[in-house]
Design a protein around this motif. Structure first.
Motif, PDB file in Angstrom:
ATOM      1  N   ILE A 105       0.827  -1.201   0.000  1.00 19.31           N
ATOM      2  CA  ILE A 105       0.000   0.000   0.000  1.00 19.31           C
ATOM      3  C   ILE A 105       0.867   1.258   0.000  1.00 19.31           C
ATOM      4  O   ILE A 105       0.675   2.170  -0.806  1.00 19.31           O
ATOM      5  N   THR A 106       1.843   1.304   0.919  1.00 23.07           N
ATOM      6  CA  THR A 106       2.658   2.527   1.043  1.00 23.07           C
ATOM      7  C   THR A 106       3.665   2.685  -0.091  1.00 23.07           C
ATOM      8  O   THR A 106       4.004   3.807  -0.468  1.00 23.07           O
ATOM      9  N   GLY A 107       4.158   1.575  -0.653  1.00 21.56           N
ATOM     10  CA  GLY A 107       5.185   1.651  -1.678  1.00 21.56           C
ATOM     11  C   GLY A 107       4.667   1.641  -3.101  1.00 21.56           C
ATOM     12  O   GLY A 107       5.403   1.974  -4.032  1.00 21.56           O
ATOM     13  N   VAL A 108       3.388   1.269  -3.299  1.00 19.36           N
ATOM     14  CA  VAL A 108       2.839   1.187  -4.651  1.00 19.36           C
ATOM     15  C   VAL A 108       1.524   1.963  -4.765  1.00 19.36           C
ATOM     16  O   VAL A 108       1.384   2.842  -5.613  1.00 19.36           O
ATOM     17  N   ALA A 109       0.552   1.629  -3.903  1.00 19.08           N
ATOM     18  CA  ALA A 109      -0.770   2.253  -4.029  1.00 19.08           C
ATOM     19  C   ALA A 109      -0.738   3.755  -3.732  1.00 19.08           C
ATOM     20  O   ALA A 109      -1.320   4.557  -4.468  1.00 19.08           O
ATOM     21  N   VAL A 110      -0.059   4.144  -2.648  1.00 16.16           N
ATOM     22  CA  VAL A 110      -0.019   5.566  -2.291  1.00 16.16           C
ATOM     23  C   VAL A 110       0.722   6.389  -3.344  1.00 16.16           C
ATOM     24  O   VAL A 110       0.220   7.440  -3.771  1.00 16.16           O
TER      25      VAL A 110
END
Length: 363
Positions: free
Chosen positions: A81-86
């Motif tokens: 989530i933090t490294g790709v989605a955000v």
């Protein structure tokens, strides 16, 4: 890009993969500055075609290789989530806003469902990584992924949402990376493979030059069905298989030439996500301001100069100071957004206890 081989504490990063990611991101930046110039040069368009055959497949194979351990463990989902989605959400918003202000396009919409310019890769990586447990479960993952890509190539109704055509047509490269082991990369780094790569690339460049007036380069983007390229439906599956074979051959040759030892640019391999997403603003700024329309750039010396500038710019964007500056957008901590996982807390306590024991033993 978002393919950093996250090492465990005390475990050294593999220089080969960092070198490969850096060299591939340089080729990506070069390809993007060639795009507005290649129409005036058959040689440049031929080189562009060859580079587009393997540079994204190489990135995606590495992404798949470093996704092998992905499961639905909470800490790994948080990293996804933090490294790709955000970053996807932030840059999918930032690029249209940039166009609004620089290109004076107030009607430019912001849509998280329609990846804009470079953000398609983050969207695809998020989907691919979520499906990793499925590919680790099925008996024949690569043939299944190829079958899905072939079916997508004859389905224009898939539409543009989440750039699913690209997600599905590039899927086999990710699945191949999932199936690979360290020794598979060692196979292509033998001396005889490096030597054989020279005539292979020479032949590819000749074929690329020959194909310029005969082939639609949109096939290399994998973002359209066959019918959307004014081709018969059956050519879609044929081209998926043909492109897969050609891409693997050139990717193997590319990996054969990647140094396995530490080089001056090895550390930059950890910042390829930064170089990838940030260089897009430079390319788009140049397009909006008409930089690529200058006649001097449409001659061999101009093409060489802009190629070197693109390589230098993306190199700078991969450096540590730039990464520190933009870490809030690329690798945000966001501990406030997640529940504390009991298993993760237990692992953290065990780690701290081991550290205290080491300190005590040292004393």
């Amino acid at each position: 890009m978002s393919t950093q081989n996250r090492s465990r504490p005390g475990k050294q990063r593999d220089a080969f993969f960092d070198n490969a990611k850096y060299l591939a991101i340089v080729l990506v930046a070069m390809g993007h500055v060639w795009e507005p110039l290649k129409g005036d040069s058959r040689i440049l368009e031929g080189v562009y075609t060859v580079v587009y055959t393997f540079h994204m497949p190489a990135f995606i194979i590495i992404s798949g290789f470093f996704s092998r351990s992905f499961d639905m463990r909470p800490d790994r989902v948080k990293r996804l989530i933090t490294g790709v989605a955000v970053p996807y959400v932030l840059f999918e918003t930032a690029y249209p806003l940039f166009k609004r202000f620089v290109d004076h396009s107030p009607d430019q919409d912001i849509s998280l469902l329609d990846p804009w310019y470079l953000t398609w890769f983050l969207c695809a990586l998020f989907i691919w990584r979520l499906t990793t447990p499925i590919w680790k479960l099925v008996r024949w993952p690569l043939p299944l992924a190829l079958g899905i890509a072939m079916l997508a190539s004859v389905a224009p109704n898939i539409g543009d949402d989440l750039d699913l055509q690209r997600v599905l047509q590039f899927l086999p490269y990710f699945v191949l990376g999932l199936c690979m082991k360290q020794e598979h990369f060692q196979l292509v780094r033998r001396r005889w493979v490096r030597i054989a790569a020279v005539p292979v690339f020479a032949t590819a460049l000749a074929v690329g030059w020959w194909a310029v007036p005969r082939m639609n380069t949109a096939w290399f983007y994998h973002r359209d069905a066959a019918q959307e390229l004014a081709a018969p439906w059956w050519s879609g599956p044929v081209m998926v298989l043909a492109m897969f074979g050609c891409s693997l051959l050139l990717t193997a040759c590319f990996f054969a030439w990647v140094p396995g030892r530490r080089m001056w640019f090895t550390a930059l391999g950890a910042g390829t996500l930064y170089g990838y997403l940030l260089h897009g603003f430079l390319i788009k700024y140049g397009e909006y301001r008409g930089w690529f329309d200058h006649a001097v750039l449409h001659h061999p010396l101009g093409e060489i100069a802009v190629t070197l500038l693109a390589a230098a710019a993306v190199t700078l964007l991969c450096t540590r100071p730039v990464r520190r500056m933009f870490r809030f957008a690329m690798e945000p901590k966001m501990e406030w957004a997640f529940k504390q996982d009991a298993a993760e807390l237990a692992r953290e306590r065990q780690r701290k206890e081991r550290e205290r024991e080491k300190v005590g033993a040292g004393a």
